[in-house]
Design a protein around this motif. Structure first.
Motif, PDB file in Angstrom:
ATOM      1  N   ASP A 117       0.839  -1.333   0.068  1.00 53.23           N
ATOM      2  CA  ASP A 117      -0.051  -0.044   0.059  1.00 53.23           C
ATOM      3  C   ASP A 117       0.930   1.162   0.133  1.00 53.23           C
ATOM      4  O   ASP A 117       0.279   2.358   0.368  1.00 53.23           O
ATOM      5  CB  ASP A 117      -0.981   0.055   1.165  1.00 53.23           C
ATOM      6  CG  ASP A 117      -0.237  -0.121   2.415  1.00 53.23           C
ATOM      7  OD1 ASP A 117       0.874  -0.313   2.530  1.00 53.23           O
ATOM      8  OD2 ASP A 117      -1.044   0.487   3.398  1.00 53.23           O
ATOM      9  N   GLU A 164       1.051   8.996  -3.103  1.00 52.64           N
ATOM     10  CA  GLU A 164      -0.292   9.134  -2.733  1.00 52.64           C
ATOM     11  C   GLU A 164      -0.375   8.916  -1.231  1.00 52.64           C
ATOM     12  O   GLU A 164      -0.084   7.536  -0.709  1.00 52.64           O
ATOM     13  CB  GLU A 164      -1.215   8.435  -3.617  1.00 52.64           C
ATOM     14  CG  GLU A 164      -2.748   8.495  -3.066  1.00 52.64           C
ATOM     15  CD  GLU A 164      -3.554   8.138  -4.180  1.00 52.64           C
ATOM     16  OE1 GLU A 164      -4.267   6.934  -3.845  1.00 52.64           O
ATOM     17  OE2 GLU A 164      -3.610   8.295  -5.290  1.00 52.64           O
ATOM     18  N   VAL A 165      -0.925   9.667  -0.297  1.00 52.52           N
ATOM     19  CA  VAL A 165      -0.863   9.498   1.018  1.00 52.52           C
ATOM     20  C   VAL A 165      -2.244   8.746   1.637  1.00 52.52           C
ATOM     21  O   VAL A 165      -2.349   7.582   1.875  1.00 52.52           O
ATOM     22  CB  VAL A 165      -0.840  10.545   2.089  1.00 52.52           C
ATOM     23  CG1 VAL A 165      -1.004  10.345   3.543  1.00 52.52           C
ATOM     24  CG2 VAL A 165       0.678  11.303   1.709  1.00 52.52           C
ATOM     25  N   CYS A 166      -3.533   9.606   1.240  1.00 48.65           N
ATOM     26  CA  CYS A 166      -4.886   8.884   1.401  1.00 48.65           C
ATOM     27  C   CYS A 166      -5.828   9.965   0.937  1.00 48.65           C
ATOM     28  O   CYS A 166      -5.775  11.224   0.587  1.00 48.65           O
ATOM     29  CB  CYS A 166      -4.960   8.547   3.112  1.00 48.65           C
ATOM     30  SG  CYS A 166      -5.135  10.289   3.819  1.00 48.65           S
ATOM     31  N   ALA A 167      -7.260   9.483   0.863  1.00 50.82           N
ATOM     32  CA  ALA A 167      -8.222  10.250   0.950  1.00 50.82           C
ATOM     33  C   ALA A 167      -8.363  10.946   2.142  1.00 50.82           C
ATOM     34  O   ALA A 167      -8.224  10.541   3.189  1.00 50.82           O
ATOM     35  CB  ALA A 167      -9.380   9.723   0.440  1.00 50.82           C
ATOM     36  N   LYS A 216      -6.906  13.082  -3.330  1.00 52.21           N
ATOM     37  CA  LYS A 216      -6.187  12.698  -2.242  1.00 52.21           C
ATOM     38  C   LYS A 216      -5.089  13.666  -2.118  1.00 52.21           C
ATOM     39  O   LYS A 216      -4.737  14.322  -2.849  1.00 52.21           O
ATOM     40  CB  LYS A 216      -5.909  11.212  -2.728  1.00 52.21           C
ATOM     41  CG  LYS A 216      -6.995  10.240  -3.182  1.00 52.21           C
ATOM     42  CD  LYS A 216      -6.506   8.680  -3.205  1.00 52.21           C
ATOM     43  CE  LYS A 216      -7.961   8.186  -3.508  1.00 52.21           C
ATOM     44  NZ  LYS A 216      -7.499   6.590  -3.385  1.00 52.21           N
ATOM     45  N   ARG A 243       3.505   7.165   5.521  1.00 51.32           N
ATOM     46  CA  ARG A 243       2.889   6.462   6.446  1.00 51.32           C
ATOM     47  C   ARG A 243       2.292   7.075   7.707  1.00 51.32           C
ATOM     48  O   ARG A 243       1.192   6.746   8.271  1.00 51.32           O
ATOM     49  CB  ARG A 243       3.719   5.039   6.902  1.00 51.32           C
ATOM     50  CG  ARG A 243       3.514   4.011   5.797  1.00 51.32           C
ATOM     51  CD  ARG A 243       4.081   2.700   6.362  1.00 51.32           C
ATOM     52  NE  ARG A 243       5.475   2.862   6.867  1.00 51.32           N
ATOM     53  CZ  ARG A 243       6.501   2.664   5.828  1.00 51.32           C
ATOM     54  NH1 ARG A 243       6.313   2.483   4.769  1.00 51.32           N
ATOM     55  NH2 ARG A 243       7.776   2.910   6.268  1.00 51.32           N
ATOM     56  N   ARG A 290      -0.515   9.308   6.727  1.00 47.28           N
ATOM     57  CA  ARG A 290      -1.604   8.515   6.427  1.00 47.28           C
ATOM     58  C   ARG A 290      -2.431   8.413   7.770  1.00 47.28           C
ATOM     59  O   ARG A 290      -3.540   8.211   8.175  1.00 47.28           O
ATOM     60  CB  ARG A 290      -1.393   7.267   5.821  1.00 47.28           C
ATOM     61  CG  ARG A 290      -2.706   6.367   5.679  1.00 47.28           C
ATOM     62  CD  ARG A 290      -2.187   4.933   4.738  1.00 47.28           C
ATOM     63  NE  ARG A 290      -1.587   5.422   3.288  1.00 47.28           N
ATOM     64  CZ  ARG A 290      -0.751   4.782   2.818  1.00 47.28           C
ATOM     65  NH1 ARG A 290      -0.568   3.601   3.224  1.00 47.28           N
ATOM     66  NH2 ARG A 290      -0.259   4.969   1.679  1.00 47.28           N
ATOM     67  N   ASP A 291      -1.636   7.902   8.812  1.00 49.89           N
ATOM     68  CA  ASP A 291      -2.042   7.666  10.350  1.00 49.89           C
ATOM     69  C   ASP A 291      -2.767   8.762  10.718  1.00 49.89           C
ATOM     70  O   ASP A 291      -3.581   8.787  11.372  1.00 49.89           O
ATOM     71  CB  ASP A 291      -0.978   7.035  11.225  1.00 49.89           C
ATOM     72  CG  ASP A 291      -0.282   5.602  10.769  1.00 49.89           C
ATOM     73  OD1 ASP A 291      -1.285   4.872  10.004  1.00 49.89           O
ATOM     74  OD2 ASP A 291       0.568   5.451  11.298  1.00 49.89           O
ATOM     75  N   THR A 332      -6.145   9.800   8.977  1.00 50.29           N
ATOM     76  CA  THR A 332      -7.141   8.805   8.831  1.00 50.29           C
ATOM     77  C   THR A 332      -7.469   8.088  10.229  1.00 50.29           C
ATOM     78  O   THR A 332      -8.597   7.404  10.153  1.00 50.29           O
ATOM     79  CB  THR A 332      -6.742   7.764   7.945  1.00 50.29           C
ATOM     80  OG1 THR A 332      -5.657   7.064   8.165  1.00 50.29           O
ATOM     81  CG2 THR A 332      -6.727   8.281   6.616  1.00 50.29           C
TER      82      THR A 332
END
Length: 173
Positions: A42, A61-64, A100, A129, A132-133, A136
Motif C-alpha cells: 500500500d 499518494e497518502v490517502c483520501a 487525495k 505512512r 496517513r495515520d 485517517t
C-alpha cells in the motif's frame, strides 16, 4: 561548474536502487523519466526526473481525506508546508477537487548514490505512512503519528526534520 544529470545517469541510479532498498518492485516508464517504487503493498513512490530543472521529484499518494470538515486538515497541511526548511522540502498537496492527499519532495539530481537515495526514499515512505495515520485515524492527534518515527530516547534536537516540523505545527494549532 554545475553538472547536469542525464536521463541515463538517473536510469542507472534507479537500476542500482533495487538491490539497496529491496522494494517489492521498481518499474520504469517507456519514456525513461518516471519510475514507480513499490515499497509495500500500500505504499507506492513515484520518482520523476525533471531534466530541465535537474531535479528528482518524489511523489506518494497518502490517502483520501476523511469525511467531515476538511478545513482542519488543510490548515495542518498548509502549516506543515510553511515549515519546508525543517521538513527537507517535503510538502503536502491535494490531487484536485475531492482528490487525495499527495506528499511531494524535490531532490537535486546531482551526486546521488544508490545507498543515500534509498535512504531518502525509505524516509519519504515513512513520512507518508505517518501522515496517513495522522489523517485517517480519528483517535490520533494530528501529529501522534510522528512519534512512531522517533524513539522515546531521542532528544528533541535529534528528531527527524519532519518530526520537528510536526511538533512545531502541533504547537501552532
Amino acid at each position: 561548474e554545475h553538472l547536469m544529470s542525464s536521463p541515463e545517469q538517473i536510469s542507472a541510479l534507479m537500476s542500482a536502487l533495487g538491490p539497496v532498498l529491496q522494494p517489492l518492485t521498481v518499474e520504469g516508464s517507456e519514456q525513461g523519466a518516471t519510475w514507480g517504487v513499490l515499497i509495500e503493498e500500500d505504499l507506492h513512490v513515484i520518482v520523476d526526473f525533471d531534466q530541465k530543472r535537474n531535479l528528482i521529484i518524489l511523489e506518494c499518494e497518502v490517502c483520501a481525506l476523511p469525511d467531515g470538515e476538511p478545513s482542519s486538515h488543510y490548515e495542518m497541511m498548509l502549516n506543515y508546508n510553511y515549515l519546508w526548511a525543517a521538513t527537507g522540502g517535503t510538502r503536502l498537496s491535494i490531487s484536485g477537487p475531492g482528490g487525495k492527499v499527495v506528499q511531494l519532495r524535490d531532490i537535486a539530481a546531482d551526486g546521488l548514490d544508490p545507498s543515500g537515495f534509498a535512504d531518502m526514499i525509505a524516509g519519504f515512505g515513512e513520512e507518508a505512512r505517518a501522515w496517513r495515520d495522522a489523517l485517517t485515524t480519528p483517535s490520533n492527534s494530528p501529529f501522534n503519528a510522528f512519534k512512531k518515527i522517533t524513539s522515546d530516547e531521542t532528544e528533541p534536537t535529534q528528531l527527524m526534520p519532519c518530526a520537528r516540523a510536526a511538533s512545531t505545527v502541533g504547537r501552532m494549532m
